[in-house]
Design a protein around this motif. Sequence first.
Motif, mmCIF file in Angstrom:
data_model
loop_
_atom_site.group_PDB
_atom_site.id
_atom_site.type_symbol
_atom_site.label_atom_id
_atom_site.label_comp_id
_atom_site.label_asym_id
_atom_site.label_seq_id
_atom_site.Cartn_x
_atom_site.Cartn_y
_atom_site.Cartn_z
ATOM 1 N N UNK A 19 39.665 21.671 44.540
ATOM 2 C CA UNK A 19 40.563 22.030 45.181
ATOM 3 C C UNK A 19 41.370 23.002 45.295
ATOM 4 N N UNK A 20 42.545 23.090 44.035
ATOM 5 C CA UNK A 20 43.810 23.755 43.906
ATOM 6 C C UNK A 20 43.168 24.878 43.731
ATOM 7 N N UNK A 21 42.142 25.139 42.724
ATOM 8 C CA UNK A 21 42.239 26.433 41.764
ATOM 9 C C UNK A 21 40.864 26.865 42.232
ATOM 10 N N UNK A 22 41.209 28.511 41.126
ATOM 11 C CA UNK A 22 40.166 29.462 41.602
ATOM 12 C C UNK A 22 39.405 30.625 40.775
ATOM 13 N N UNK A 23 38.831 31.459 40.797
ATOM 14 C CA UNK A 23 38.831 32.339 40.011
ATOM 15 C C UNK A 23 39.426 33.565 40.615
ATOM 16 N N UNK A 24 40.339 34.234 39.701
ATOM 17 C CA UNK A 24 40.562 35.780 40.657
ATOM 18 C C UNK A 24 38.994 36.818 40.082
ATOM 19 N N UNK A 25 38.029 36.768 41.047
ATOM 20 C CA UNK A 25 37.230 38.161 40.376
ATOM 21 C C UNK A 25 37.578 39.721 39.326
ATOM 22 N N UNK A 26 39.212 39.961 40.534
ATOM 23 C CA UNK A 26 39.838 40.829 40.672
ATOM 24 C C UNK A 26 40.309 41.087 38.475
ATOM 25 N N UNK A 27 41.625 40.340 38.716
ATOM 26 C CA UNK A 27 42.368 40.142 37.406
ATOM 27 C C UNK A 27 41.218 39.279 36.908
ATOM 28 N N UNK A 28 40.254 38.774 36.649
ATOM 29 C CA UNK A 28 38.985 37.439 35.713
ATOM 30 C C UNK A 28 40.399 37.273 35.042
#
Length: 99
Positions: A19-28
């Motif tokens: 729940x605490x992480x994800x992927x930034x599609x802008x910065x990959x």
Amino acid sequence: MGEKGCDECDYFVKHDSYDFIGMCQNQDKTITKKEVCPDQKEIDREKLKEILEEKGWIYCLTCDEPIFSLEELEEHKKGRLVEKRFSDEVASKDSPAAD
């Protein structure tokens, strides 16, 4: 967009196990949901409606459940809605499994 965490950004894609992480599609790159960057983008709810009609579902991170209709979408006005989640090969190895 201000000082909101990255999980309030349209570029954020939540990890499906953590729940605490994800992927930034802008910065990959992988980020925590509370990081803040200057490139944040407001979430486009109209785009989410189009994706729902095209794909058949979107996901509410707030409720942790899928949305399958425009009626359900209206019930999630304050929810954090996304079109996808990401996973990795390692996360499934971290999860305990029954033998």
